[in-house]
Design an enzyme around this catalytic site. Sequence first.
Site, short mmCIF file in Angstrom:
data_model
loop_
_atom_site.label_atom_id
_atom_site.label_comp_id
_atom_site.label_asym_id
_atom_site.label_seq_id
_atom_site.Cartn_x
_atom_site.Cartn_y
_atom_site.Cartn_z
N LYS A 15 0.83 -1.33 -0.06
CA LYS A 15 0.02 -0.09 -0.06
C LYS A 15 0.81 1.22 -0.05
O LYS A 15 0.84 2.22 -0.75
CB LYS A 15 -0.94 -0.11 1.28
CG LYS A 15 -1.76 -1.22 1.21
CD LYS A 15 -2.90 -1.30 2.61
CE LYS A 15 -1.99 -1.16 3.86
NZ LYS A 15 -1.48 -2.57 4.12
N ARG A 91 -9.83 0.68 8.87
CA ARG A 91 -9.20 -0.69 9.31
C ARG A 91 -10.38 -1.33 9.97
O ARG A 91 -10.14 -2.65 10.47
CB ARG A 91 -7.84 -0.33 10.26
CG ARG A 91 -6.87 -1.17 9.88
CD ARG A 91 -5.84 -0.56 10.90
NE ARG A 91 -4.58 -1.19 10.67
CZ ARG A 91 -3.68 -0.90 9.94
NH1 ARG A 91 -3.93 0.23 9.20
NH2 ARG A 91 -2.50 -1.35 10.05
N ARG A 130 11.53 -6.44 5.24
CA ARG A 130 11.75 -5.09 5.56
C ARG A 130 12.37 -4.97 6.82
O ARG A 130 12.99 -4.05 6.86
CB ARG A 130 10.56 -4.47 5.28
CG ARG A 130 10.04 -3.13 5.58
CD ARG A 130 8.80 -2.50 5.43
NE ARG A 130 7.86 -3.47 6.47
CZ ARG A 130 6.60 -3.20 6.39
NH1 ARG A 130 6.02 -2.44 5.80
NH2 ARG A 130 6.06 -3.81 7.32
N ARG A 132 10.78 -3.60 9.73
CA ARG A 132 10.32 -2.38 10.45
C ARG A 132 10.16 -2.87 11.96
O ARG A 132 10.38 -3.95 12.29
CB ARG A 132 8.97 -1.84 10.01
CG ARG A 132 8.73 -0.36 10.12
CD ARG A 132 7.58 -0.04 9.47
NE ARG A 132 6.12 -0.83 9.87
CZ ARG A 132 5.06 -0.76 9.28
NH1 ARG A 132 4.83 -0.18 8.02
NH2 ARG A 132 4.10 -1.40 9.92
N ARG A 143 -0.98 -8.52 13.78
CA ARG A 143 -1.51 -7.69 12.60
C ARG A 143 -2.38 -8.59 11.51
O ARG A 143 -3.59 -8.10 11.12
CB ARG A 143 -0.50 -6.93 11.97
CG ARG A 143 -0.07 -5.61 12.96
CD ARG A 143 1.32 -5.41 12.70
NE ARG A 143 1.72 -4.97 11.40
CZ ARG A 143 3.33 -5.26 10.89
NH1 ARG A 143 4.01 -5.87 11.57
NH2 ARG A 143 3.50 -4.53 9.89
P1 AP5 Z 1 4.71 -1.55 2.03
O1 AP5 Z 1 4.51 -0.84 0.82
O2 AP5 Z 1 5.48 -1.27 3.25
O3 AP5 Z 1 3.36 -2.52 2.64
P2 AP5 Z 1 2.01 -1.92 3.31
O4 AP5 Z 1 0.87 -2.46 2.52
O5 AP5 Z 1 2.12 -0.14 3.39
O6 AP5 Z 1 1.80 -2.39 4.50
P3 AP5 Z 1 2.51 -1.97 6.18
O7 AP5 Z 1 3.20 -3.26 6.69
O8 AP5 Z 1 2.76 -0.68 6.07
O9 AP5 Z 1 0.78 -2.21 6.67
P4 AP5 Z 1 0.60 -1.96 8.22
O10 AP5 Z 1 -0.83 -2.35 8.25
O11 AP5 Z 1 1.42 -3.45 8.76
O12 AP5 Z 1 1.22 -0.98 8.81
P5 AP5 Z 1 0.57 0.59 9.18
O13 AP5 Z 1 1.61 1.37 8.88
O14 AP5 Z 1 -0.63 0.78 8.30
O15 AP5 Z 1 5.39 -2.77 1.45
C1 AP5 Z 1 5.89 -3.97 2.29
C2 AP5 Z 1 7.39 -4.53 1.90
O16 AP5 Z 1 7.33 -5.07 0.60
C3 AP5 Z 1 8.34 -3.18 1.52
O17 AP5 Z 1 9.53 -3.58 1.91
C4 AP5 Z 1 8.33 -3.06 -0.06
O18 AP5 Z 1 9.68 -2.61 -0.35
C5 AP5 Z 1 8.12 -4.64 -0.27
N1 AP5 Z 1 7.39 -4.45 -1.76
C6 AP5 Z 1 6.46 -3.65 -2.09
N2 AP5 Z 1 5.87 -3.93 -3.10
C7 AP5 Z 1 6.71 -5.28 -3.66
C8 AP5 Z 1 6.60 -5.81 -4.82
N3 AP5 Z 1 5.52 -5.66 -5.82
N4 AP5 Z 1 7.46 -6.92 -4.73
C9 AP5 Z 1 8.25 -7.26 -3.69
N5 AP5 Z 1 8.26 -6.43 -2.63
C10 AP5 Z 1 7.46 -5.21 -2.49
O19 AP5 Z 1 -0.03 0.29 10.61
C11 AP5 Z 1 0.99 0.13 11.67
C12 AP5 Z 1 0.36 0.04 12.96
O20 AP5 Z 1 -0.30 1.52 13.29
C13 AP5 Z 1 -0.78 -1.00 12.92
O21 AP5 Z 1 -0.23 -2.30 13.36
C14 AP5 Z 1 -1.93 -0.10 14.30
O22 AP5 Z 1 -1.22 -0.43 15.42
C15 AP5 Z 1 -1.39 1.04 13.98
N6 AP5 Z 1 -2.48 1.56 13.09
C16 AP5 Z 1 -2.30 2.26 12.04
N7 AP5 Z 1 -3.43 2.80 11.25
C17 AP5 Z 1 -4.48 2.35 12.24
C18 AP5 Z 1 -6.05 2.46 12.17
N8 AP5 Z 1 -6.53 3.02 11.07
N9 AP5 Z 1 -6.68 2.19 13.33
C19 AP5 Z 1 -5.76 1.51 14.35
N10 AP5 Z 1 -4.77 1.31 14.55
C20 AP5 Z 1 -3.98 1.72 13.22
MG MG Z 2 2.45 0.96 4.79
#
Ligand code: AP5
Ligand code: MG
Length: 187
Positions: A15, A91, A130, A132, A143
């Site tokens: 995403k 979410r 990755r 993180r 998650r």
């Molecule tokens: P990346 O683009 O980073 O993936 P993403 O879909 O953005 O996934 P996230 O891990 O960021 O989602 P998340 O839900 O865990 O985290 P968020 O920050 O939202 O890609 C992943 C990897 O793959 C990268 O290394 C990239 O380079 C690689 N890649 C990309 N495309 C590729 C391809 N085609 N081929 C190969 N590799 C590829 O949330 C974090 C935390 O915040 C949550 O756990 C929660 O505690 C809190 N939070 C956030 N939003 C809310 C909400 N709305 N409500 C409640 N809590 C929330």
């Molecule tokens: Mg993300």
Amino acid sequence: MAPRIVVLGRQGAGKGTQCARLVDAHGIIHVSTGDMLRAAVAAGTELGQQADAIMKAGDLVPDDVMIGIVGERLAEADIMENGVLLDGFPRTPAQADALEAILADQGNELDAAINIDVPLDEVTARMMARGREDDTPEGIARRLELYEEQTAPLIEWFSARDKLVIVDGMGTEDEIFARVEGSLGLS
Ligand code: AP5
Ligand code: MG
């Protein structure tokens, strides 16, 4: 006109990766709730202090907190002018209802919800690579469990409102970007 787009997909689906490309190519504003929370943690704000342990455990920050943050952000001038890519929000069903109400209050509505579809084994491998802070085996498992429970039902929610587009998230970033642009009518 200013598009309003929700970007759905499992953790690690790409995403953030695809949103960054949409920003570069089309000037839409990227709002990632995860990035906002990580910035708050880094800055040591009250929100950051509250969110830090929740995020490390892979749990969700409470709905009312998230709805407040996103509601304020969506009212800002840059988004009114350029549109928004919502990444990581909504979410939960409560967040989806709140988003609908926030946009309706503005006299706006959502244009599309795009689901970047990637299987579980692939997203797990991407997150492990990755590394993180919350990409521990336990954090990833938690998650993904919450995704199935709270977020996957939103796919049906958007579909029922005729907003859902599904994109195959397997392939190179370029291939997926072409699909994303095509499905949103941006290419
Ligand atoms: P990346 O683009 O980073 O993936 P993403 O879909 O953005 O996934 P996230 O891990 O960021 O989602 P998340 O839900 O865990 O985290 P968020 O920050 O939202 O890609 C992943 C990897 O793959 C990268 O290394 C990239 O380079 C690689 N890649 C990309 N495309 C590729 C391809 N085609 N081929 C190969 N590799 C590829 O949330 C974090 C935390 O915040 C949550 O756990 C929660 O505690 C809190 N939070 C956030 N939003 C809310 C909400 N709305 N409500 C409640 N809590 C929330
Ligand atoms: Mg993300």
